[in-house]
Every structure is written in structure tokens, then in C-alpha cells.
Design a protein around this motif. Structure first.
Motif, PDB file in Angstrom:
ATOM      1  N   ILE A  65       4.482   2.422   3.401  1.00 54.64           N
ATOM      2  CA  ILE A  65       4.485   4.107   3.844  1.00 54.64           C
ATOM      3  C   ILE A  65       5.341   4.724   2.880  1.00 54.64           C
ATOM      4  O   ILE A  65       6.458   4.526   2.393  1.00 54.64           O
ATOM      5  N   ALA A  66       4.686   5.999   2.673  1.00 63.11           N
ATOM      6  CA  ALA A  66       5.138   6.929   1.774  1.00 63.11           C
ATOM      7  C   ALA A  66       4.649   8.350   2.021  1.00 63.11           C
ATOM      8  O   ALA A  66       3.274   8.388   2.308  1.00 63.11           O
ATOM      9  N   ASP A  67       5.383   9.271   1.683  1.00 65.51           N
ATOM     10  CA  ASP A  67       4.861  10.720   2.208  1.00 65.51           C
ATOM     11  C   ASP A  67       4.122  10.857   3.384  1.00 65.51           C
ATOM     12  O   ASP A  67       3.120  11.435   3.470  1.00 65.51           O
ATOM     13  N   ASP A  68       4.878  10.371   4.166  1.00 65.37           N
ATOM     14  CA  ASP A  68       4.183  10.593   5.605  1.00 65.37           C
ATOM     15  C   ASP A  68       2.977  10.226   5.728  1.00 65.37           C
ATOM     16  O   ASP A  68       2.131  10.271   6.791  1.00 65.37           O
ATOM     17  N   LYS A  69       2.511   9.049   5.254  1.00 68.22           N
ATOM     18  CA  LYS A  69       1.372   8.260   5.181  1.00 68.22           C
ATOM     19  C   LYS A  69       1.414   6.923   5.250  1.00 68.22           C
ATOM     20  O   LYS A  69       2.316   6.386   4.645  1.00 68.22           O
ATOM     21  N   ILE A  70       0.417   6.201   5.689  1.00 70.06           N
ATOM     22  CA  ILE A  70       0.386   4.764   5.921  1.00 70.06           C
ATOM     23  C   ILE A  70      -0.714   4.473   4.895  1.00 70.06           C
ATOM     24  O   ILE A  70      -2.135   4.632   4.891  1.00 70.06           O
ATOM     25  N   TYR A  71      -0.423   3.633   3.663  1.00 74.24           N
ATOM     26  CA  TYR A  71      -1.361   3.155   2.676  1.00 74.24           C
ATOM     27  C   TYR A  71      -1.585   1.596   3.119  1.00 74.24           C
ATOM     28  O   TYR A  71      -0.723   0.645   2.829  1.00 74.24           O
ATOM     29  N   ILE A  72      -2.827   1.372   3.454  1.00 72.70           N
ATOM     30  CA  ILE A  72      -3.190  -0.037   3.599  1.00 72.70           C
ATOM     31  C   ILE A  72      -4.212  -0.513   2.679  1.00 72.70           C
ATOM     32  O   ILE A  72      -5.362   0.290   2.382  1.00 72.70           O
ATOM     33  N   PHE A  73      -3.977  -1.769   1.909  1.00 71.48           N
ATOM     34  CA  PHE A  73      -4.932  -2.220   1.071  1.00 71.48           C
ATOM     35  C   PHE A  73      -5.328  -3.440   1.465  1.00 71.48           C
ATOM     36  O   PHE A  73      -4.778  -4.342   2.051  1.00 71.48           O
ATOM     37  N   THR A  74      -6.659  -3.713   1.219  1.00 74.15           N
ATOM     38  CA  THR A  74      -7.427  -4.717   1.962  1.00 74.15           C
ATOM     39  C   THR A  74      -8.032  -5.499   0.891  1.00 74.15           C
ATOM     40  O   THR A  74      -7.895  -5.300  -0.377  1.00 74.15           O
ATOM     41  N   TYR A  75      -8.714  -6.650   1.262  1.00 78.57           N
ATOM     42  CA  TYR A  75      -9.146  -7.743   0.462  1.00 78.57           C
ATOM     43  C   TYR A  75     -10.502  -7.247  -0.221  1.00 78.57           C
ATOM     44  O   TYR A  75     -11.066  -7.697  -1.241  1.00 78.57           O
ATOM     45  N   ALA A  76     -11.221  -6.147   0.407  1.00 81.13           N
ATOM     46  CA  ALA A  76     -12.555  -5.827   0.082  1.00 81.13           C
ATOM     47  C   ALA A  76     -12.277  -5.094  -1.542  1.00 81.13           C
ATOM     48  O   ALA A  76     -11.385  -4.364  -1.770  1.00 81.13           O
ATOM     49  N   GLY A  91      -2.043   7.196  12.681  1.00 84.25           N
ATOM     50  CA  GLY A  91      -3.079   6.371  12.581  1.00 84.25           C
ATOM     51  C   GLY A  91      -4.695   6.904  12.446  1.00 84.25           C
ATOM     52  O   GLY A  91      -5.595   6.212  12.158  1.00 84.25           O
ATOM     53  N   ASP A  92      -4.721   8.110  12.206  1.00 79.76           N
ATOM     54  CA  ASP A  92      -5.891   8.823  11.732  1.00 79.76           C
ATOM     55  C   ASP A  92      -6.444   8.358  10.253  1.00 79.76           C
ATOM     56  O   ASP A  92      -5.332   8.831   9.532  1.00 79.76           O
ATOM     57  N   ILE A  93      -7.784   8.066  10.192  1.00 79.19           N
ATOM     58  CA  ILE A  93      -7.934   7.899   8.632  1.00 79.19           C
ATOM     59  C   ILE A  93      -8.020   9.123   8.133  1.00 79.19           C
ATOM     60  O   ILE A  93      -8.865   9.774   8.355  1.00 79.19           O
ATOM     61  N   LEU A  94      -7.587   9.430   7.029  1.00 77.85           N
ATOM     62  CA  LEU A  94      -7.446  10.566   5.861  1.00 77.85           C
ATOM     63  C   LEU A  94      -8.395  10.296   4.767  1.00 77.85           C
ATOM     64  O   LEU A  94      -9.103  11.127   4.369  1.00 77.85           O
ATOM     65  N   ARG A  95      -8.400   9.141   4.365  1.00 74.81           N
ATOM     66  CA  ARG A  95      -9.283   8.808   3.093  1.00 74.81           C
ATOM     67  C   ARG A  95      -9.489   7.095   3.264  1.00 74.81           C
ATOM     68  O   ARG A  95      -8.598   6.431   3.609  1.00 74.81           O
ATOM     69  N   ARG A  96     -10.391   6.771   2.572  1.00 76.19           N
ATOM     70  CA  ARG A  96     -10.945   5.334   2.612  1.00 76.19           C
ATOM     71  C   ARG A  96     -11.649   5.190   1.506  1.00 76.19           C
ATOM     72  O   ARG A  96     -12.784   5.859   1.384  1.00 76.19           O
ATOM     73  N   GLY A  97     -11.568   4.102   0.639  1.00 80.58           N
ATOM     74  CA  GLY A  97     -12.277   4.147  -0.534  1.00 80.58           C
ATOM     75  C   GLY A  97     -11.615   3.064  -1.588  1.00 80.58           C
ATOM     76  O   GLY A  97     -10.744   2.538  -1.275  1.00 80.58           O
ATOM     77  N   PHE A  98     -12.403   2.625  -2.423  1.00 77.15           N
ATOM     78  CA  PHE A  98     -12.052   1.575  -3.460  1.00 77.15           C
ATOM     79  C   PHE A  98     -11.410   2.249  -4.543  1.00 77.15           C
ATOM     80  O   PHE A  98     -12.171   2.611  -5.554  1.00 77.15           O
ATOM     81  N   MET A  99     -10.005   2.302  -4.552  1.00 78.95           N
ATOM     82  CA  MET A  99      -9.337   3.032  -5.592  1.00 78.95           C
ATOM     83  C   MET A  99      -8.043   2.308  -5.812  1.00 78.95           C
ATOM     84  O   MET A  99      -7.298   2.885  -6.620  1.00 78.95           O
ATOM     85  N   ARG A 142       2.171   1.568 -15.351  1.00 80.18           N
ATOM     86  CA  ARG A 142       0.823   2.325 -15.116  1.00 80.18           C
ATOM     87  C   ARG A 142       0.870   3.134 -13.859  1.00 80.18           C
ATOM     88  O   ARG A 142       1.392   2.748 -13.097  1.00 80.18           O
ATOM     89  N   ILE A 143       0.242   4.270 -13.949  1.00 73.78           N
ATOM     90  CA  ILE A 143       0.418   5.405 -13.080  1.00 73.78           C
ATOM     91  C   ILE A 143      -1.202   5.624 -12.828  1.00 73.78           C
ATOM     92  O   ILE A 143      -1.871   5.955 -13.942  1.00 73.78           O
ATOM     93  N   ARG A 144      -1.352   5.648 -11.559  1.00 76.78           N
ATOM     94  CA  ARG A 144      -3.053   5.984 -11.299  1.00 76.78           C
ATOM     95  C   ARG A 144      -2.918   6.933  -9.922  1.00 76.78           C
ATOM     96  O   ARG A 144      -2.455   6.329  -8.915  1.00 76.78           O
ATOM     97  N   GLY A 145      -3.655   7.798 -10.268  1.00 79.95           N
ATOM     98  CA  GLY A 145      -4.026   8.767  -9.042  1.00 79.95           C
ATOM     99  C   GLY A 145      -4.953   8.191  -7.931  1.00 79.95           C
ATOM    100  O   GLY A 145      -5.894   7.493  -8.317  1.00 79.95           O
ATOM    101  N   LEU A 146      -4.660   8.231  -6.656  1.00 75.84           N
ATOM    102  CA  LEU A 146      -5.375   7.630  -5.775  1.00 75.84           C
ATOM    103  C   LEU A 146      -6.300   8.737  -5.069  1.00 75.84           C
ATOM    104  O   LEU A 146      -6.014   9.700  -4.518  1.00 75.84           O
ATOM    105  N   GLU A 147      -7.552   8.892  -5.769  1.00 73.88           N
ATOM    106  CA  GLU A 147      -8.554   9.920  -5.252  1.00 73.88           C
ATOM    107  C   GLU A 147      -9.419   9.592  -4.159  1.00 73.88           C
ATOM    108  O   GLU A 147      -9.778   8.636  -3.822  1.00 73.88           O
TER     109      GLU A 147
END
Length: 147
Positions: A65-76, A91-99, A142-147
Motif C-alpha cells: 500500500i502506497a500513495d493511498d492505493k493498493i498495489y497487488i502483483f500476481t503470478y500472471a 477496492g475499485d480497480i484503477l489500473r490493471r496490466g503487465f507492468m 532500478r526505477i520503473r514507472g508503472l504505466e
């Protein structure tokens, strides 16, 4: 699916987050890599233990949890990236993708994801993580933006 119960500062239940997820079978590549790591670090264990893998991965590897968001990373996985689900605190999904650039870690004999969680941080929509430089053997931030 996965279920997250949310409580207030006094420990009183506030609401629940329930999400469906697509079941992913534990791959033979994952099993082979895991068994190879066991064999490298504890050959005796591979001789005496009868390893059995679950049929499906858990719903997610972990979350932060960071920046008032929940970041969940999956095995996909797609290419070199794992799925990342970004939700607001309701719990509203704001973004979802392979990043998400980090996958399961075989650094410990038992594939302890608690150790993986210590290897990265999230801030302002970016993931900060340590990666090993194969050529030099040194660690790199390393630093990567989550797009």
C-alpha cells in the motif's frame, strides 16, 4: 478470488474487498526452477522429501500500500512482466496490466515471498527495486514507472 478485510484504527471491521481472479496453473517451468534451487542449496532435502506442488498459484504473490492505493502483483506473466492490479483503498480497480518487473524470487530455499517484498518499494507511481547485474555481480537500484 482474493479477499481483503479492512479495519479502522481501533480494529473494527469497516468493509471487505472481494475480487475474482483467473486461476493460473503452476507451470512445470516454475516447479523445475524451484526443485533446481532446492537441489543446489540442500541436496539432501531433494533426496528425502517428496515435493508436491499445488495445482494453481495463489490469487496474488503479494501486495503493498502506497500513495493511498493498493498495489497487488500476481503470478500472471506476459514477457518479462507480471500483472499488477492498482486499486484505491475501497477496492475499485484503477489500473490493471503487465507492468510489474519483479517475479517470484528463488533467493531463499523455500521461495519466501516475505523476502521479495523487502526488495522493492513503491512511491509516486514508480517501483524502486534491486536487481543483480549478471556481468559484475553487483546490485543495481532500478526505477520503473508503472504505466
Amino acid at each position: 478470488g482474493f479477499h481483503i478485510s479492512v479495519f479502522d484504527q481501533n480494529g473494527n471491521p469497516v468493509y471487505d474487498i472481494d475480487k475474482d481472479f483467473r486461476k493460473l496453473r503452476v507451470t512445470t517451468d516454475y516447479q523445475a526452477a524451484y526443485l533446481q534451487k532446492i537441489k543446489q542449496h540442500s541436496p539432501w532435502l531433494s533426496e528425502v522429501a517428496n515435493f508436491r506442488f499445488r495445482e494453481f498459484y495463489p490469487a496474488f504473490m503479494g501486495f503493498k500500500i502506497a500513495d493511498d492505493k493498493i498495489y497487488i502483483f500476481t503470478y500472471a506473466k506476459e514477457g518479462n512482466f507480471h500483472e499488477l492490479i492498482v486499486m484505491n483503498l475501497k477496492g475499485d480497480i484503477l489500473r490493471r496490466g503487465f507492468m510489474f518487473p519483479i517475479g517470484p524470487s528463488f533467493d531463499s530455499v523455500y521461495d519466501n515471498f516475505a523476502r521479495l517484498k523487502d526488495k522493492f518499494g513503491l512511491l509516486d507511481g514508480k517501483v524502486y527495486y534491486l536487481a543483480r547485474n549478471v556481468k559484475t555481480g553487483s546490485a543495481e537500484l532500478r526505477i520503473r514507472g508503472l504505466e
